[in-house]
Design a protein around this motif. Structure first.
Motif, PDB file in Angstrom:
ATOM      1  N   HIS A  87       0.846  -1.188   0.000  1.00  0.00           N
ATOM      2  CA  HIS A  87       0.000   0.000   0.000  1.00  0.00           C
ATOM      3  C   HIS A  87       0.886   1.244   0.000  1.00  0.00           C
ATOM      4  O   HIS A  87       1.794   1.371   0.827  1.00  0.00           O
ATOM      5  CB  HIS A  87      -0.914   0.007   1.234  1.00  0.00           C
ATOM      6  CG  HIS A  87      -2.031  -0.971   1.138  1.00  0.00           C
ATOM      7  ND1 HIS A  87      -2.878  -1.251   2.192  1.00  0.00           N
ATOM      8  CD2 HIS A  87      -2.461  -1.737   0.102  1.00  0.00           C
ATOM      9  CE1 HIS A  87      -3.766  -2.151   1.816  1.00  0.00           C
ATOM     10  NE2 HIS A  87      -3.530  -2.467   0.556  1.00  0.00           N
ATOM     11  N   VAL A  88       0.612   2.131  -0.926  1.00  0.00           N
ATOM     12  CA  VAL A  88       1.410   3.356  -1.063  1.00  0.00           C
ATOM     13  C   VAL A  88       0.470   4.557  -1.118  1.00  0.00           C
ATOM     14  O   VAL A  88      -0.725   4.416  -1.354  1.00  0.00           O
ATOM     15  CB  VAL A  88       2.292   3.303  -2.330  1.00  0.00           C
ATOM     16  CG1 VAL A  88       3.303   2.154  -2.246  1.00  0.00           C
ATOM     17  CG2 VAL A  88       1.438   3.142  -3.580  1.00  0.00           C
ATOM     18  N   THR A  89       1.034   5.705  -0.890  1.00  0.00           N
ATOM     19  CA  THR A  89       0.242   6.946  -0.924  1.00  0.00           C
ATOM     20  C   THR A  89       0.656   7.857  -2.060  1.00  0.00           C
ATOM     21  O   THR A  89       0.207   8.999  -2.138  1.00  0.00           O
ATOM     22  CB  THR A  89       0.379   7.690   0.420  1.00  0.00           C
ATOM     23  OG1 THR A  89       1.771   7.958   0.662  1.00  0.00           O
ATOM     24  CG2 THR A  89      -0.181   6.856   1.562  1.00  0.00           C
ATOM     25  N   LYS A  90       1.484   7.363  -2.956  1.00  0.00           N
ATOM     26  CA  LYS A  90       1.952   8.167  -4.082  1.00  0.00           C
ATOM     27  C   LYS A  90       1.578   7.497  -5.402  1.00  0.00           C
ATOM     28  O   LYS A  90       1.153   6.334  -5.425  1.00  0.00           O
ATOM     29  CB  LYS A  90       3.463   8.340  -4.007  1.00  0.00           C
ATOM     30  CG  LYS A  90       4.231   7.024  -4.036  1.00  0.00           C
ATOM     31  CD  LYS A  90       5.734   7.243  -3.898  1.00  0.00           C
ATOM     32  CE  LYS A  90       6.498   5.911  -3.921  1.00  0.00           C
ATOM     33  NZ  LYS A  90       7.954   6.118  -3.781  1.00  0.00           N
ATOM     34  N   HIS A 104      -0.218  -0.296  -4.723  1.00  0.00           N
ATOM     35  CA  HIS A 104      -1.469   0.416  -4.976  1.00  0.00           C
ATOM     36  C   HIS A 104      -1.938   1.132  -3.709  1.00  0.00           C
ATOM     37  O   HIS A 104      -1.404   0.918  -2.618  1.00  0.00           O
ATOM     38  CB  HIS A 104      -2.549  -0.558  -5.430  1.00  0.00           C
ATOM     39  CG  HIS A 104      -2.707  -1.749  -4.516  1.00  0.00           C
ATOM     40  ND1 HIS A 104      -1.954  -2.889  -4.679  1.00  0.00           N
ATOM     41  CD2 HIS A 104      -3.493  -1.967  -3.442  1.00  0.00           C
ATOM     42  CE1 HIS A 104      -2.271  -3.768  -3.745  1.00  0.00           C
ATOM     43  NE2 HIS A 104      -3.210  -3.229  -2.969  1.00  0.00           N
ATOM     44  N   ASP A 105      -2.941   1.959  -3.881  1.00  0.00           N
ATOM     45  CA  ASP A 105      -3.539   2.671  -2.758  1.00  0.00           C
ATOM     46  C   ASP A 105      -4.335   1.693  -1.892  1.00  0.00           C
ATOM     47  O   ASP A 105      -4.815   0.665  -2.385  1.00  0.00           O
ATOM     48  CB  ASP A 105      -4.472   3.771  -3.286  1.00  0.00           C
ATOM     49  CG  ASP A 105      -4.850   4.776  -2.221  1.00  0.00           C
ATOM     50  OD1 ASP A 105      -4.192   5.832  -2.142  1.00  0.00           O
ATOM     51  OD2 ASP A 105      -5.809   4.497  -1.472  1.00  0.00           O
ATOM     52  N   GLN A 106      -4.477   2.002  -0.607  1.00  0.00           N
ATOM     53  CA  GLN A 106      -5.225   1.105   0.274  1.00  0.00           C
ATOM     54  C   GLN A 106      -6.737   1.167   0.046  1.00  0.00           C
ATOM     55  O   GLN A 106      -7.471   0.268   0.446  1.00  0.00           O
ATOM     56  CB  GLN A 106      -4.916   1.431   1.732  1.00  0.00           C
ATOM     57  CG  GLN A 106      -5.392   2.797   2.199  1.00  0.00           C
ATOM     58  CD  GLN A 106      -5.104   3.030   3.669  1.00  0.00           C
ATOM     59  OE1 GLN A 106      -4.683   2.118   4.386  1.00  0.00           O
ATOM     60  NE2 GLN A 106      -5.333   4.254   4.133  1.00  0.00           N
ATOM     61  N   GLU A 123      -4.191   3.460  -9.156  1.00  0.00           N
ATOM     62  CA  GLU A 123      -3.808   2.902  -7.855  1.00  0.00           C
ATOM     63  C   GLU A 123      -5.010   2.355  -7.089  1.00  0.00           C
ATOM     64  O   GLU A 123      -4.886   1.370  -6.350  1.00  0.00           O
ATOM     65  CB  GLU A 123      -3.092   3.968  -7.017  1.00  0.00           C
ATOM     66  CG  GLU A 123      -1.728   4.385  -7.550  1.00  0.00           C
ATOM     67  CD  GLU A 123      -1.827   5.365  -8.730  1.00  0.00           C
ATOM     68  OE1 GLU A 123      -0.799   5.605  -9.393  1.00  0.00           O
ATOM     69  OE2 GLU A 123      -2.947   5.898  -8.971  1.00  0.00           O
ATOM     70  N   ASN A 124      -6.156   2.967  -7.266  1.00  0.00           N
ATOM     71  CA  ASN A 124      -7.369   2.481  -6.594  1.00  0.00           C
ATOM     72  C   ASN A 124      -8.010   1.318  -7.359  1.00  0.00           C
ATOM     73  O   ASN A 124      -8.551   0.391  -6.752  1.00  0.00           O
ATOM     74  CB  ASN A 124      -8.374   3.607  -6.421  1.00  0.00           C
ATOM     75  CG  ASN A 124      -7.803   4.786  -5.654  1.00  0.00           C
ATOM     76  OD1 ASN A 124      -7.538   5.834  -6.241  1.00  0.00           O
ATOM     77  ND2 ASN A 124      -7.587   4.641  -4.348  1.00  0.00           N
ATOM     78  N   GLN A 127      -6.314  -1.903  -6.503  1.00  0.00           N
ATOM     79  CA  GLN A 127      -6.806  -2.478  -5.254  1.00  0.00           C
ATOM     80  C   GLN A 127      -8.086  -3.281  -5.489  1.00  0.00           C
ATOM     81  O   GLN A 127      -8.298  -4.339  -4.892  1.00  0.00           O
ATOM     82  CB  GLN A 127      -7.067  -1.360  -4.240  1.00  0.00           C
ATOM     83  CG  GLN A 127      -7.706  -1.797  -2.930  1.00  0.00           C
ATOM     84  CD  GLN A 127      -6.768  -2.587  -2.035  1.00  0.00           C
ATOM     85  OE1 GLN A 127      -6.230  -3.612  -2.444  1.00  0.00           O
ATOM     86  NE2 GLN A 127      -6.582  -2.127  -0.801  1.00  0.00           N
TER      87      GLN A 127
END
Length: 218
Positions: A87-90, A104-106, A123-124, A127
């Motif tokens: 899980h990443v935020t970028k 990917h985003d959480q 990224e979403n 998920q």
């Protein structure tokens, strides 16, 4: 009335009553036979229908299981062990477009048969793939009727989502975790095969994870 006449009348009444009683008993027997026969027919029919329904359901399950085991012609696959799952935020640079896995985003995109008319964050969406969804994407090369037909398919399929990706290579692309198929038309039979095989398929890293209550897009 003489004693003889009274006796004869009584005898006649008794005879009629006996006949009426026998007739009623006969009717009762017939009604019981009819009721038992109808009950037997109904129960037999219900049992037969139940067996037919069970067999039909089993046959359908067997067919779906068999279809899920068959390879889908033209599917490109990546080694799932080499796809990141952090899980990443970028923003993430993926090695394929649309992405089929990777960091990917959480937060997931809602993928409960959800059709997005605008682009969604990769990224979403990734998920959502991790949860076992199939992601249908299209660009300007896809016909309007094909987009509409695919939208109808997605709308009635839990664990699926759809959105435009203008810079993808093919007109229509279907992605699952680690797998991707390109087609020209919604009528291509491999579309159905892809859904059967990959919606909550064996490739799913997190089977049963939610596809509801995620991000809804802009």
């Amino acid at each position: 009335m003489s004693r003889t006449s009274k006796k004869a009348a009584a005898t006649a009444r008794k005879t009629r009553l006996d006949e009426m009683r026998r007739a009623q008993q006969a009717r009762d027997r017939r009604n019981r036979i009819i009721t038992i026969t109808l009950s037997t027919v109904i129960v037999t029919g219900l049992v037969g229908f139940g067996a037919y329904a069970v067999n039909s359901a089993n046959d359908k399950d067997d067919q779906q299981t068999a279809a899920a085991k068959k390879p889908v012609r033209g599917v490109k696959s990546w080694d799932a062990k080499k796809l990141g799952r952090n899980h990443v935020t970028k923003a993430v640079t993926y090695g394929m477009n649309p992405p089929v896995g990777g960091d990917h985003d959480q937060a997931w995109m809602t993928c409960d048969g959800t059709v997005y008319t605008k682009a969604i964050p990769n990224e979403n969406a990734v998920q959502s793939l991790e949860h076992g969804a199939v992601w249908v994407t299209y660009n300007g090369k896809a016909g309007d009727s094909d987009v509409a037909k695919l939208g109808e398919k997605v709308a009635k399929t839990p664990y699926s989502l759809m959105s435009p990706v203008d810079d993808q290579a093919g007109p229509v692309m279907l992605s699952a975790w680690g797998h991707q198929l390109t087609v020209d038309k919604a009528s291509d039979p491999r579309v159905e095969q892809f859904f059967t095989k990959y919606v909550q398929g064996a490739q799913t890293p997190e089977p049963g994870a939610a596809c509801t209550n995620g991000l809804e897009g802009s």
